[in-house]
Design a protein around this motif. Structure first.
Motif, PDB file in Angstrom:
ATOM      1  N   PHE A   1       0.806  -1.215   0.000  1.00 55.17           N
ATOM      2  CA  PHE A   1       0.000   0.000   0.000  1.00 55.17           C
ATOM      3  C   PHE A   1       0.839   1.264   0.000  1.00 55.17           C
ATOM      4  CE2 PHE A   1      -2.472  -3.366   1.923  1.00 55.17           C
ATOM      5  CZ  PHE A   1      -3.607  -3.341   1.137  1.00 55.17           C
ATOM      6  N   SER A   2       2.166   1.139   0.076  1.00 56.78           N
ATOM      7  CA  SER A   2       3.033   2.323   0.012  1.00 56.78           C
ATOM      8  C   SER A   2       3.472   2.627  -1.402  1.00 56.78           C
ATOM      9  CB  SER A   2       4.274   2.112   0.887  1.00 56.78           C
ATOM     10  OG  SER A   2       5.050   1.050   0.369  1.00 56.78           O
ATOM     11  N   PHE A   3       2.919   1.877  -2.366  1.00 51.65           N
ATOM     12  CA  PHE A   3       3.393   2.065  -3.732  1.00 51.65           C
ATOM     13  C   PHE A   3       3.087   3.438  -4.276  1.00 51.65           C
ATOM     14  CE2 PHE A   3       2.509   2.007  -8.263  1.00 51.65           C
ATOM     15  CZ  PHE A   3       3.729   1.596  -8.735  1.00 51.65           C
ATOM     16  N   GLY A   4       1.929   3.969  -3.949  1.00 49.70           N
ATOM     17  CA  GLY A   4       1.518   5.241  -4.546  1.00 49.70           C
ATOM     18  C   GLY A   4       2.422   6.377  -4.191  1.00 49.70           C
ATOM     19  N   ALA A   5       3.107   6.299  -3.028  1.00 51.12           N
ATOM     20  CA  ALA A   5       3.982   7.390  -2.599  1.00 51.12           C
ATOM     21  C   ALA A   5       5.366   7.278  -3.188  1.00 51.12           C
ATOM     22  CB  ALA A   5       4.091   7.413  -1.071  1.00 51.12           C
ATOM     23  N   SER A   6       5.700   6.195  -3.866  1.00 55.45           N
ATOM     24  CA  SER A   6       7.046   6.022  -4.382  1.00 55.45           C
ATOM     25  C   SER A   6       7.259   6.877  -5.610  1.00 55.45           C
ATOM     26  CB  SER A   6       7.276   4.554  -4.734  1.00 55.45           C
ATOM     27  OG  SER A   6       6.423   4.186  -5.793  1.00 55.45           O
TER      28      SER A   6
ATOM     29  N   SER B   1      -2.836   5.051  -6.609  1.00 55.27           N
ATOM     30  CA  SER B   1      -3.107   6.489  -6.590  1.00 55.27           C
ATOM     31  C   SER B   1      -2.144   7.219  -5.670  1.00 55.27           C
ATOM     32  CB  SER B   1      -4.556   6.755  -6.145  1.00 55.27           C
ATOM     33  OG  SER B   1      -5.464   6.086  -6.987  1.00 55.27           O
ATOM     34  N   ARG B   2      -2.215   8.551  -5.752  1.00 53.37           N
ATOM     35  CA  ARG B   2      -1.414   9.405  -4.886  1.00 53.37           C
ATOM     36  C   ARG B   2      -2.125   9.618  -3.553  1.00 53.37           C
ATOM     37  NH1 ARG B   2       3.364   9.002  -7.464  1.00 53.37           N
ATOM     38  NH2 ARG B   2       3.157   9.510  -9.675  1.00 53.37           N
ATOM     39  N   ASN B   3      -1.440  10.348  -2.685  1.00 53.10           N
ATOM     40  CA  ASN B   3      -1.967  10.536  -1.326  1.00 53.10           C
ATOM     41  C   ASN B   3      -3.308  11.266  -1.314  1.00 53.10           C
ATOM     42  OD1 ASN B   3       0.191   9.254  -0.084  1.00 53.10           O
ATOM     43  ND2 ASN B   3       1.411  11.117   0.008  1.00 53.10           N
ATOM     44  N   ALA B   4      -3.459  12.271  -2.192  1.00 50.17           N
ATOM     45  CA  ALA B   4      -4.697  13.043  -2.171  1.00 50.17           C
ATOM     46  C   ALA B   4      -5.903  12.165  -2.509  1.00 50.17           C
ATOM     47  CB  ALA B   4      -4.595  14.207  -3.161  1.00 50.17           C
ATOM     48  N   ILE B   5      -5.777  11.331  -3.531  1.00 49.53           N
ATOM     49  CA  ILE B   5      -6.886  10.468  -3.919  1.00 49.53           C
ATOM     50  C   ILE B   5      -7.151   9.427  -2.839  1.00 49.53           C
ATOM     51  CG2 ILE B   5      -7.687   8.861  -5.692  1.00 49.53           C
ATOM     52  CD1 ILE B   5      -5.973  10.331  -7.692  1.00 49.53           C
ATOM     53  N   ARG B   6      -6.107   8.969  -2.158  1.00 47.08           N
ATOM     54  CA  ARG B   6      -6.313   8.014  -1.072  1.00 47.08           C
ATOM     55  C   ARG B   6      -7.173   8.616   0.028  1.00 47.08           C
ATOM     56  NH1 ARG B   6      -0.178   6.012   0.087  1.00 47.08           N
ATOM     57  NH2 ARG B   6       0.397   5.443  -2.037  1.00 47.08           N
TER      58      ARG B   6
END
Length: 602
Positions: A5-10, A127-132
């Motif tokens: 679940f940390s993929f979007g921030a990479s 997705s990115r953090n905002a969409i999360r």
């Protein structure tokens, strides 16, 4: 392996071994998901329309239409490079389907909530953090709406329940398959990435020039690179246990243990230089020797320290060649200093031994020239005059040699006393007047008014001015002019001697003040002298804490400037006005002394 679940921030990082980047993998997964949603929705359109026509149930058609529209919009955004918007479209399409199922029927509420929960999961993957954050807020709203709808007395209860249940199960299956596919691709990608990173780091450790060792918190060797075998001349397994510590020189073990404790317990980076035993080649006799090793200890502080302390990564570098060079340089410097000291002692000894007979030669030749011992023939009187002149010249050379040796040996004592600096000029003029008269050179004094008293050694200052005047007269043209100027310059007294003689080249100015140096050197030089005059001047000026400057141009003459502190060698700044310097001399670099110690076990 890190959480999926940390993929979007990479960020975009190299995915070694697969030829892709995680960002590119995310984009391809988005495109595949969009096509899969479109295909599944298109296939579901036919039974959905049958349900609408035969059973009068519009819900399956609505779900299929939302899926088809979401897939088409996501694919279009992906093709135009709007990847974040494409991911958001897929997330909101999944959550929209879950919302409709949740509000449509109590029997489908659980399936709808399950589909809605898949939305934030899908956002965490792609997705990115905002969409999360937005997806979790939307999920909370859906749950709140479901709770409110379940308590409403007029909750819709369609008669065609089995068809709706089938539609809800199909929608959940498709959405779960989409999320599972995304998780599988991302997980597989990161697994390949992590393996590639481990392989790259292992290759780096094994082939780096320095030896790399990894220690546990209590000092146990966990990993040793291949280069450690070359450095220590042994196999890697021989460094385990106490093998590494036993290779340390006994005198250096406390320093190593202290540095390791600072890194392991205190989390500080340390660098030390120690002596370590290096075994000989495997073939033949194994003759060990001690080498100098530079050790850089770095704690691994990514996580909380264990009870034994942080793990430590250490780089071992062989610096024996550098230490040998430093030792050789120190030995050469010491040899040069000993030679210089021996030279000074020799000059002082030979000077004292020469002065006594030379004084007798000069004295008796003067008596013969003056006729005290009887009248001499003209030819004999001429010979006596030549002997007297040569003897005085040799006495002057011996005096300069003695002064130079005393200055170099640090035995020239300066006795500063206050005196009027303008009194030096006429006294020195009278001493060199004969030299100037022989070449028809005019001596001119330019003395500023209201000069303060100068605290310095008057005898040394007189010798400085006489040497500068002698050089100026020697290198001036016949009929020229030598100007001596005195003026105050801030905290110093400016004493300048200028001539319009032959001048000096820039390379000669750089060597000004060296002992025995003359601008016109060689056996055919037109000017006599030993080259010690300016060396003595520089030494005496340095003893006073002053500075010697020179400006010269070939054919235009030379100006020698001496700056002497007005308040003496130790300047009393509270008694002298502060002057802002326009040019600051660079501070000399001080070589770091290394211990002159080299022990080898043969």
């Amino acid at each position: 392996m890190r959480s999926l679940f940390s993929f979007g921030a990479s960020k975009e990082m190299s995915l070694a071994g697969s030829g892709h980047r995680p960002e590119m993998l995310r984009r391809k997964t988005l495109a595949i998901n969009a096509r899969a949603i479109m295909i599944a929705s298109a296939v579901a359109m036919v039974p959905a329309m049958i349900c609408l026509v035969l059973l009068g149930a519009p819900l399956p058609l609505i779900i299929a239409a939302i899926g088809l529209a979401g897939g088409m919009v996501a694919l279009a955004l992906h093709q135009h490079g709007h990847f974040d918007q494409a991911a958001a479209t897929q997330v909101y399409a999944i959550m929209g389907i879950g919302l409709i199922l949740t509000l449509a029927d109590r029997q489908l509420a659980d399936a709808g909530l399950a589909i809605a929960v898949l939305g934030p999961v899908h956002a965490s993957l792609l997705s990115r953090n905002a969409i999360r954050r937005q997806s979790w807020v939307a999920l909370a709203c859906i749950v709140a709406g479901a709770v409110a709808a379940s308590s409403f007395p007029f909750y819709p209860m369609p008669a065609n329940g089995p068809s709706l249940i089938a539609a809800g199960a199909l929608a959940f299956t498709v959405c779960a398959a989409i999320v599972a596919h995304s998780a599988h691709r991302i997980g597989a990608g990161y697994e390949v990435y992590d393996k590639a990173q481990v392989t790259a780091y292992r290759h780096l450790i094994e082939h780096v020039q320095d030896a790399v060792l990894r220690f546990s918190g209590d000092g146990e060797v966990l990993l040793a690179s291949r280069t450690s075998e070359t450095l220590f001349g042994c196999r890697r397994f021989e460094l385990a246990g106490s093998g590494l510590v036993e290779r340390l020189h006994v005198a250096d073990r406390p320093a190593y243990l202290t540095a390791f404790a600072d890194a392991s317990k205190g989390g500080k980076t340390r660098m030390i230089e120690v002596r370590m035993r290096q075994d000989g080649p495997a073939a033949g006799a194994r003759v060990p020797r001690f080498i100098w090793v530079e050790i850089s200890l770095s704690p691994v502080i990514d996580a909380e320290p264990l009870e034994a302390g942080y793990e430590v990564v250490a780089l071992f570098r062989d610096v024996t060649a550098r230490k040998d060079t430093e030792t050789a340089m120190a030995e050469a410097r010491r040899t040069a200093e000993d030679a210089s000291s021996a030279k000074s002692r020799f000059l002082a000894t030979i000077g004292h031994e020469l002065r006594t007979p030379l004084n007798a030669v000069v004295g008796f030749s003067e008596m013969m020239s003056s006729g005290i011992g009887g009248e001499l023939a003209p030819m004999h009187r001429e010979y006596a005059g030549l002997i007297h002149q040569s003897g005085k010249h040799l006495l002057e050379v011996v005096r300069m040699l003695l002064d130079m040796s005393r200055i170099e040996a640090g035995k020239f004592e300066v006795q500063p006393e206050p005196f009027a600096p303008d009194s030096l000029v006429q006294t020195c003029f009278s001493m060199v007047e004969g030299l100037a008269r022989d070449r028809n050179i005019a001596l001119v004094a330019d003395i500023a008014g209201n000069l303060p008293l100068l605290i310095a050694d008057e005898r040394a200052c007189r010798q400085v001015l006489i040497n500068l005047l002698s050089n100026a007269i020697k290198f001036s043209h016949d009929g020229g002019t030598v100007v001596v100027s005195l003026k105050r310059q801030g905290q110093s007294l400016n004493l300048s001697v200028s001539d319009a003689g032959i001048g000096m080249a820039p390379q000669s100015l750089q060597r000004l003040g060296e002992a025995f140096f003359q601008a016109n050197d060689g056996l055919s030089r037109p000017y006599e002298g030993t080259g010690l005059g300016l060396s003595i001047v520089k030494g005496l000026v340095d003893l006073h804490g002053g500075a010697l400057r020179a400006m010269s141009e070939i054919g235009a003459g030379t100006t020698m400037t001496v700056l002497l502190p007005i308040n003496g060698p130790a300047i009393k700044t509270e008694d002298t006005p502060v002057v802002t310097p326009l040019h600051r001399e660079p501070a000399p670099l001080q070589a770091s002394p290394w211990p002159n110690e080299k022990r080898k076990a043969q």
